[in-house]
Design a protein around this motif. Sequence first.
Motif, PDB file in Angstrom:
ATOM      1  N   PHE A   1     -35.073 -97.313  21.470  1.00  0.00           N
ATOM      2  CA  PHE A   1     -34.915 -95.868  21.675  1.00  0.00           C
ATOM      3  C   PHE A   1     -34.820 -95.440  23.143  1.00  0.00           C
ATOM      4  N   LYS A   2     -34.833 -96.425  24.007  1.00  0.00           N
ATOM      5  CA  LYS A   2     -34.701 -96.145  25.449  1.00  0.00           C
ATOM      6  C   LYS A   2     -35.774 -95.188  25.950  1.00  0.00           C
ATOM      7  N   ILE A   3     -36.962 -95.323  25.426  1.00  0.00           N
ATOM      8  CA  ILE A   3     -38.049 -94.458  25.850  1.00  0.00           C
ATOM      9  C   ILE A   3     -39.348 -95.181  25.584  1.00  0.00           C
ATOM     10  N   LYS A   4     -40.366 -94.929  26.423  1.00  0.00           N
ATOM     11  CA  LYS A   4     -41.650 -95.605  26.230  1.00  0.00           C
ATOM     12  C   LYS A   4     -42.374 -94.993  25.037  1.00  0.00           C
ATOM     13  N   TRP A   5     -43.066 -95.861  24.319  1.00  0.00           N
ATOM     14  CA  TRP A   5     -43.838 -95.406  23.168  1.00  0.00           C
ATOM     15  C   TRP A   5     -44.849 -94.338  23.591  1.00  0.00           C
ATOM     16  N   ASP A   6     -45.481 -94.573  24.737  1.00  0.00           N
ATOM     17  CA  ASP A   6     -46.501 -93.628  25.220  1.00  0.00           C
ATOM     18  C   ASP A   6     -45.953 -92.211  25.314  1.00  0.00           C
ATOM     19  N   LYS A   7     -44.703 -92.129  25.709  1.00  0.00           N
ATOM     20  CA  LYS A   7     -44.069 -90.830  25.890  1.00  0.00           C
ATOM     21  C   LYS A   7     -43.970 -90.107  24.541  1.00  0.00           C
ATOM     22  N   LEU A   8     -43.576 -90.882  23.521  1.00  0.00           N
ATOM     23  CA  LEU A   8     -43.462 -90.293  22.187  1.00  0.00           C
ATOM     24  C   LEU A   8     -44.841 -89.888  21.673  1.00  0.00           C
ATOM     25  N   ALA A   9     -45.822 -90.775  21.885  1.00  0.00           N
ATOM     26  CA  ALA A   9     -47.183 -90.476  21.418  1.00  0.00           C
ATOM     27  C   ALA A   9     -47.695 -89.202  22.084  1.00  0.00           C
ATOM     28  N   ASP A  10     -47.400 -89.089  23.376  1.00  0.00           N
ATOM     29  CA  ASP A  10     -47.824 -87.902  24.117  1.00  0.00           C
ATOM     30  C   ASP A  10     -47.146 -86.647  23.557  1.00  0.00           C
TER      31      ASP A  10
ATOM     32  N   TYR B   1     -46.388 -72.375  31.733  1.00  0.00           N
ATOM     33  CA  TYR B   1     -45.810 -73.581  31.119  1.00  0.00           C
ATOM     34  C   TYR B   1     -46.939 -74.458  30.591  1.00  0.00           C
ATOM     35  N   GLY B   2     -46.579 -75.470  29.856  1.00  0.00           N
ATOM     36  CA  GLY B   2     -47.582 -76.366  29.261  1.00  0.00           C
ATOM     37  C   GLY B   2     -47.960 -75.898  27.858  1.00  0.00           C
ATOM     38  N   PRO B   3     -48.493 -76.825  27.081  1.00  0.00           N
ATOM     39  CA  PRO B   3     -48.788 -76.511  25.672  1.00  0.00           C
ATOM     40  C   PRO B   3     -49.769 -75.347  25.489  1.00  0.00           C
ATOM     41  N   THR B   4     -50.789 -75.258  26.344  1.00  0.00           N
ATOM     42  CA  THR B   4     -51.770 -74.184  26.163  1.00  0.00           C
ATOM     43  C   THR B   4     -51.115 -72.825  26.406  1.00  0.00           C
ATOM     44  N   ALA B   5     -50.292 -72.725  27.437  1.00  0.00           N
ATOM     45  CA  ALA B   5     -49.610 -71.466  27.720  1.00  0.00           C
ATOM     46  C   ALA B   5     -48.708 -71.075  26.560  1.00  0.00           C
ATOM     47  N   MET B   6     -48.080 -72.079  25.945  1.00  0.00           N
ATOM     48  CA  MET B   6     -47.165 -71.787  24.837  1.00  0.00           C
ATOM     49  C   MET B   6     -47.877 -71.236  23.605  1.00  0.00           C
ATOM     50  N   LEU B   7     -49.196 -71.442  23.548  1.00  0.00           N
ATOM     51  CA  LEU B   7     -49.939 -70.920  22.398  1.00  0.00           C
ATOM     52  C   LEU B   7     -49.801 -69.400  22.324  1.00  0.00           C
ATOM     53  N   VAL B   8     -49.699 -68.745  23.486  1.00  0.00           N
ATOM     54  CA  VAL B   8     -49.620 -67.282  23.486  1.00  0.00           C
ATOM     55  C   VAL B   8     -48.388 -66.779  22.728  1.00  0.00           C
ATOM     56  N   PRO B   9     -47.166 -67.178  23.152  1.00  0.00           N
ATOM     57  CA  PRO B   9     -46.010 -66.706  22.369  1.00  0.00           C
ATOM     58  C   PRO B   9     -46.021 -67.214  20.934  1.00  0.00           C
ATOM     59  N   LEU B  10     -46.536 -68.424  20.721  1.00  0.00           N
ATOM     60  CA  LEU B  10     -46.568 -68.954  19.345  1.00  0.00           C
ATOM     61  C   LEU B  10     -47.431 -68.083  18.439  1.00  0.00           C
ATOM     62  N   VAL B  11     -48.603 -67.703  18.955  1.00  0.00           N
ATOM     63  CA  VAL B  11     -49.504 -66.868  18.142  1.00  0.00           C
ATOM     64  C   VAL B  11     -48.887 -65.487  17.924  1.00  0.00           C
TER      65      VAL B  11
ATOM     66  N   GLY C   1     -43.746 -81.850  24.013  1.00  0.00           N
ATOM     67  CA  GLY C   1     -43.820 -82.138  22.588  1.00  0.00           C
ATOM     68  C   GLY C   1     -42.530 -82.720  22.055  1.00  0.00           C
ATOM     69  N   VAL C   2     -42.503 -82.888  20.745  1.00  0.00           N
ATOM     70  CA  VAL C   2     -41.391 -83.588  20.092  1.00  0.00           C
ATOM     71  C   VAL C   2     -40.056 -82.879  20.319  1.00  0.00           C
ATOM     72  N   GLY C   3     -40.083 -81.555  20.291  1.00  0.00           N
ATOM     73  CA  GLY C   3     -38.854 -80.792  20.485  1.00  0.00           C
ATOM     74  C   GLY C   3     -38.281 -81.034  21.873  1.00  0.00           C
ATOM     75  N   ASP C   4     -39.166 -81.012  22.838  1.00  0.00           N
ATOM     76  CA  ASP C   4     -38.772 -81.234  24.221  1.00  0.00           C
ATOM     77  C   ASP C   4     -38.165 -82.625  24.367  1.00  0.00           C
ATOM     78  N   LEU C   5     -38.804 -83.582  23.733  1.00  0.00           N
ATOM     79  CA  LEU C   5     -38.357 -84.963  23.767  1.00  0.00           C
ATOM     80  C   LEU C   5     -36.926 -85.069  23.232  1.00  0.00           C
ATOM     81  N   ALA C   6     -36.700 -84.427  22.101  1.00  0.00           N
ATOM     82  CA  ALA C   6     -35.397 -84.494  21.462  1.00  0.00           C
ATOM     83  C   ALA C   6     -34.334 -83.895  22.361  1.00  0.00           C
ATOM     84  N   LEU C   7     -34.651 -82.779  22.981  1.00  0.00           N
ATOM     85  CA  LEU C   7     -33.631 -82.090  23.760  1.00  0.00           C
ATOM     86  C   LEU C   7     -33.426 -82.701  25.140  1.00  0.00           C
TER      87      LEU C   7
ATOM     88  N   LYS D   1     -48.860 -83.355  21.821  1.00  0.00           N
ATOM     89  CA  LYS D   1     -48.663 -81.987  22.286  1.00  0.00           C
ATOM     90  C   LYS D   1     -48.198 -81.074  21.146  1.00  0.00           C
ATOM     91  N   THR D   2     -47.274 -81.618  20.340  1.00  0.00           N
ATOM     92  CA  THR D   2     -46.787 -80.830  19.200  1.00  0.00           C
ATOM     93  C   THR D   2     -47.937 -80.513  18.239  1.00  0.00           C
TER      94      THR D   2
END
Lengths: 343, 231
Positions: B15-24, B100-110, B184-190, B28-29
Amino acid sequence: MIDIEHVSKVFQAPSGDVQALQDVSIHVEKGDIYGIVGFSGAGKSTLLRLVNRLESPDTGTVTVAGENLSSLSKKQMLLLRRKIGMVFQQFNLLEGKSVYHNIAIPLKLAGASKAEIDKRVGEVLRFVELEDKRDNYVSQLSGGQKQRVGIARALATSPDILLCDEATSALDPQTTESILRLLQRVNREMGVTILLITHQMQVIQLICNRVAVMEGGSVVEEGTVLDVFGQPKTEVSKRFVRTVINDRVPEAFTGIVREEKRNQKVDLLKFIGDTVKEPLIANLCRMEGLEVNILGATIQEMQGSVMSVFILQLIGDEEKILEAERRIDKAGAIRERLVMDHE
Amino acid sequence: MNDVPQWQLWFRDEFKIKWDKLADALGKTAYMLGWSLLIGAVVGMVLALILVLCRKEGLLRNRVVYSIVNVYVNIVRSVPFIIAVFVLYGFTRMLVGKSYGPTAMLVPLVVYISPYMARLFENSLLEVSPGIIEAAQAMGATTWQIVTRFMLPEALSSIVLALTTGAVSLLGATAMAGYAGGGGVGDLALTYGYQTYNEKLMLLTVVILIVFVQLLQFLGNRIASRLRAHK
């Protein structure tokens, strides 16, 4: 126990205002089983809900156990509601919960301890004869059993008053009767005053001692059950009484009346209890120049008394018939001349 | 590099990417999904209760409060999530200290998910038979007791299903949130998948998301039907 005085209420609906209650007054004494009968939309459901303040009147007063409901605070009202049980047509139980849970709820709301709850649930379950269903889910029960649970739940907080909203209307005739017998026991053995509404006259006949007939938001007739059944005054009451007491000449016999060419009258006679001491019909039969034909007869039990209804065809001279009718009236029977279609 | 397990090397080649990156990214997701679902559901439930209690036939009939909440819910629901993220930039920074970052994203998500949950919960609560509520009132239950002992328990299985639907919608939103700075996973995909033409990685993230949704739905249905078993 319950005094409703000159109460009126209007519901605002998009299609216009609906006068649900119009200057209604009823008085329920302690120990009564008081029935309110009426067709749907007569206002009986609203009237019943005045007693536990699920509805409040626009004008007029409602007094329950000496308390004027409009003067009670919200908190006092909640406390009073715990002394008034309510039973519903559709049972309104928590179907996914156990019988025990359902009956325990009102006790939990009142803050009873676990031991108190266990004890009381056991008592009321024994009373409604469902001890073996304690841990069953309500959804597993039959309609009659559900209503027994409904009654047990209403009795859990030892109320002084029980309100029944068409409690038997969703049940088959046999189950209806067993539920009515149970309500009668609630009244007699627990001393609970019962106010019920129904559109089934059998309910009134079987257990009530007083009845109010409602139509179009008003009480059109009120009295003891024997009085209203014996001599209904309004057209609605007559219609209701007719649903349990046949006062028509049976279809098969109308021919007999129609084909009789001699002078005749058809009379309906009602005897309540043992108020008529003489063997009246036998005496009529013995009258010279009068022929008596019994076209129909029924006996109804109500209020520990008996009401017998006879439909007599009297054939003879006008003079003779009038004499017979005087005799009937003198003996104390309730008499009504029936008008036949062909006349 | 010797202590890296064999399968992770294979993963990296494939997959041309480190496993750790996917796990991370997965972590986050899950973090964004879990917290925004929890907070969003609580806020949503409060909104739903206000809607149900204050409506015309409700126990606490209050036209003003009802209208305010109703309009708020409609407005927020009509804003697409990705736009909400940017509109809420300042607000997020104020609350979390960064945008930015997952915690900040909680605001718009909520903010995004709570009105949606409110509508779903509102439907669940309205399913509770009015007869049950009336019986509760007749027993002398307070409004609080009616809510906690009758409405919520009676609506529970329906609420679980609503929660499942909400979680699935939220998963989609977390992918966008990831791209907008949450990771997170979405970021990874894009960023790693789409922009570097790594189609295999994109496919992998899609498969992961599908499995995630299936799992959520399966779990939700299972819990709901268990709760409903005796109805």
